[in-house]
Design a protein around this motif. Structure first.
Motif, mmCIF file in Angstrom:
data_model
loop_
_atom_site.group_PDB
_atom_site.id
_atom_site.type_symbol
_atom_site.label_atom_id
_atom_site.label_comp_id
_atom_site.label_asym_id
_atom_site.label_seq_id
_atom_site.Cartn_x
_atom_site.Cartn_y
_atom_site.Cartn_z
ATOM 1 N N ILE A 154 -0.509 -0.220 7.750
ATOM 2 C CA ILE A 154 0.935 -0.250 7.930
ATOM 3 C C ILE A 154 1.567 -1.158 6.884
ATOM 4 N N PRO A 155 2.572 -0.669 6.168
ATOM 5 C CA PRO A 155 3.266 -1.531 5.214
ATOM 6 C C PRO A 155 4.161 -2.527 5.939
ATOM 7 N N ILE A 156 4.184 -3.752 5.459
ATOM 8 C CA ILE A 156 5.088 -4.774 5.978
ATOM 9 C C ILE A 156 6.184 -4.947 4.931
ATOM 10 N N LEU A 157 7.419 -4.693 5.328
ATOM 11 C CA LEU A 157 8.533 -4.711 4.386
ATOM 12 C C LEU A 157 9.255 -6.054 4.396
ATOM 13 N N ASP A 158 9.777 -6.443 3.234
ATOM 14 C CA ASP A 158 10.556 -7.675 3.158
ATOM 15 C C ASP A 158 12.009 -7.387 3.530
ATOM 16 N N GLU A 159 12.880 -8.378 3.351
ATOM 17 C CA GLU A 159 14.275 -8.219 3.762
ATOM 18 C C GLU A 159 15.012 -7.161 2.947
ATOM 19 N N ASN A 160 14.447 -6.796 1.776
ATOM 20 C CA ASN A 160 15.045 -5.753 0.947
ATOM 21 C C ASN A 160 14.366 -4.402 1.133
ATOM 22 N N SER A 161 13.531 -4.312 2.175
ATOM 23 C CA SER A 161 12.804 -3.083 2.512
ATOM 24 C C SER A 161 11.801 -2.682 1.439
ATOM 25 N N ASN A 162 11.326 -3.662 0.676
ATOM 26 C CA ASN A 162 10.246 -3.414 -0.282
ATOM 27 C C ASN A 162 8.924 -3.822 0.349
ATOM 28 N N VAL A 163 7.856 -3.086 0.014
ATOM 29 C CA VAL A 163 6.544 -3.408 0.565
ATOM 30 C C VAL A 163 6.092 -4.759 0.026
ATOM 31 N N SER A 164 5.798 -5.687 0.933
ATOM 32 C CA SER A 164 5.338 -7.020 0.521
ATOM 33 C C SER A 164 3.880 -7.253 0.906
ATOM 34 N N LYS A 165 3.445 -6.631 1.992
ATOM 35 C CA LYS A 165 2.071 -6.783 2.473
ATOM 36 C C LYS A 165 1.649 -5.489 3.155
ATOM 37 N N HIS A 166 0.347 -5.411 3.474
ATOM 38 C CA HIS A 166 -0.171 -4.303 4.255
ATOM 39 C C HIS A 166 -1.042 -4.865 5.381
ATOM 40 N N ARG A 167 -0.853 -4.345 6.553
ATOM 41 C CA ARG A 167 -1.689 -4.739 7.688
ATOM 42 C C ARG A 167 -2.592 -3.570 8.045
ATOM 43 N N CYS A 168 -3.885 -3.832 8.124
ATOM 44 C CA CYS A 168 -4.868 -2.795 8.443
ATOM 45 C C CYS A 168 -5.512 -3.117 9.790
ATOM 46 N N SER A 176 -7.113 -6.928 9.040
ATOM 47 C CA SER A 176 -7.009 -7.540 7.719
ATOM 48 C C SER A 176 -5.579 -7.374 7.223
ATOM 49 N N ILE A 177 -5.145 -8.329 6.411
ATOM 50 C CA ILE A 177 -3.822 -8.275 5.797
ATOM 51 C C ILE A 177 -3.998 -8.480 4.303
ATOM 52 N N THR A 178 -3.345 -7.651 3.519
ATOM 53 C CA THR A 178 -3.424 -7.780 2.069
ATOM 54 C C THR A 178 -2.035 -8.005 1.494
ATOM 55 N N ASP A 179 -1.980 -8.524 0.265
ATOM 56 C CA ASP A 179 -0.695 -8.580 -0.424
ATOM 57 C C ASP A 179 -0.404 -7.179 -0.966
ATOM 58 N N LYS A 180 0.718 -7.022 -1.638
ATOM 59 C CA LYS A 180 1.122 -5.677 -2.065
ATOM 60 C C LYS A 180 0.188 -5.090 -3.127
ATOM 61 N N SER A 181 -0.582 -5.948 -3.798
ATOM 62 C CA SER A 181 -1.529 -5.447 -4.792
ATOM 63 C C SER A 181 -2.865 -5.072 -4.185
ATOM 64 N N GLY A 182 -3.026 -5.339 -2.871
ATOM 65 C CA GLY A 182 -4.256 -4.957 -2.186
ATOM 66 C C GLY A 182 -5.270 -6.070 -2.022
ATOM 67 N N ARG A 183 -4.945 -7.283 -2.461
ATOM 68 C CA ARG A 183 -5.886 -8.396 -2.312
ATOM 69 C C ARG A 183 -5.797 -8.969 -0.900
ATOM 70 N N ILE A 184 -6.941 -9.166 -0.296
ATOM 71 C CA ILE A 184 -7.020 -9.590 1.104
ATOM 72 C C ILE A 184 -6.601 -11.054 1.232
ATOM 73 N N ILE A 185 -5.651 -11.313 2.128
ATOM 74 C CA ILE A 185 -5.183 -12.681 2.348
ATOM 75 C C ILE A 185 -5.487 -13.165 3.772
#
Length: 333
Positions: free
Chosen positions: A90-104, A12-21
């Motif tokens: 696992i956090p997925i980071l954007d180009e600025n190294s901020n958490v943008s998504k999470h992969r479970c 599963s993959i979620t956005d940074k707020s935890g909502r499943i996408i």
């Protein structure tokens, strides 16, 4: 067919707020929710009531900080039945190294022995992680001796070593010299005792440049409950570390400026007044030798204080200040 539709992995993959996408077919089959029912929801829909709120709070705080979370979770499917999964988030980071998504990445396991689940061992095929985590994080697998047997593309990209150079070598090839021996000793003792290690490591690339990675290393056991492999999952946090260092330096410069200002205002200004007054006294009692000797003592004391102040200012400013001393009497003459 979805490339993640396998018989083993619940992805599963979620956005940074935890909502499943995104969820794969195995996730839907196990939870008994359709994609339409699960997308847009959070993983709270799967809560079984087994874990306390502090468990989920710790989980969320871990991944929100950019750390990798790995643990046993008891979930509840749509029909009310429960099942256990070994999950790695696992956090997925954007180009600025901020958490943008999470992969479970989860794997269905038998219920652990005992309420705490401490006797559970990670009986997971490393091949699952090779496929599920590729390109979302830096992944390496080693044997029990620490010899690298697998490195994904992200690992190669971050370290600038080719797979051919990494396979068969040890992670010592990445040592930067920043951490002491006790740091690595603690790491090794943790994972060799069957526990998961978390921490930040400063590594050195093949070209000699340095980079920071947030790291999770966990042991993988065989059916005889013996450690067979170690899996290391890393995310690059170099830009975060560099930003923190810049902020620290900026705060230090502000503190130095404030200290310099206070020294100049609270000490040097009164000394300037004393110096001017002393020069006036020298003029007023110019023919009195006894008083002139006393004035000279005061003058030397003032110069010593000024010298000490200059030393302090040179130190806090990180540079030597060139100051030309001119007597007040020379100016008025």
């Amino acid at each position: 067919m979805d490339s993640w539709d396998t018989d083993d992995i619940l992805l599963s993959i979620t956005d940074k707020s935890g909502r499943i996408i995104y969820v794969n077919k195995k996730f839907c089959d196990t939870s008994q929710y359709t994609k339409d029912e699960i997308l847009g929801k959070t993983h709270r829909v799967l809560k079984s009531g087994y874990h306390p709120d502090s468990f989920y709070k710790n989980l969320w705080q871990t991944i929100a900080k950019g750390h990798v979370f790995s643990g046993l979770i008891k979930n509840k499917s749509k029909d009310g039945s429960t099942y256990w999964v070994q999950s790695t988030m696992i956090p997925i980071l954007d180009e600025n190294s901020n958490v943008s998504k999470h992969r479970c990445v989860s794997y269905v396991v038998n219920a652990p022995k005992g309420k705490s689940g401490n006797q559970f061992r990670y009986l997971i095929d490393p091949e699952i992680f090779k496929n599920a985590l590729d390109n979302s994080a830096s992944v390496a697998i080693t044997d029990v001796n620490g010899t690298i047997t697998f490195a994904n593309d992200m690992f190669c990209k971050n370290s600038k070593y080719s797979k051919e150079e990494l396979l068969g070598s040890n992670h010592r090839v990445l040592k930067s010299g920043y951490h002491n021996d006790s740091f690595y000793k603690n790491l090794w003792q943790t994972i060799s005792s069957g526990k998961t290690w978390h921490g930040d490591i400063k590594n050195k690339r093949k070209d000699g440049t340095f980079y920071w990675v947030k790291t999770m290393i966990m042991p993988i056991f065989n059916k005889e409950h013996e450690i067979e492999n170690y899996i290391a999952v890393r995310t690059d946090i170099t830009s975060q570390i560099e930003l923190a260092e810049k902020l620290t330096k900026s705060e230090r410069l502000i503190s130095i400026g404030q200290l310099s200002s206070r020294i100049s205002h609270d000490i040097r200004n009164p000394l300037s007044i004393i110096t001017v007054s002393l020069e006036n006294l020298k003029i007023l009692f110019g023919t009195d030798d006894a008083k002139q000797k006393q004035f000279e003592k005061i003058d030397r004391s003032i110069h010593r204080i000024v010298h000490q102040i200059d030393d302090v200012l040179d130190f806090v400013r990180g540079k030597h200040l060139r100051i030309n001393k001119i007597k007040f009497t020379e100016i008025i003459e």
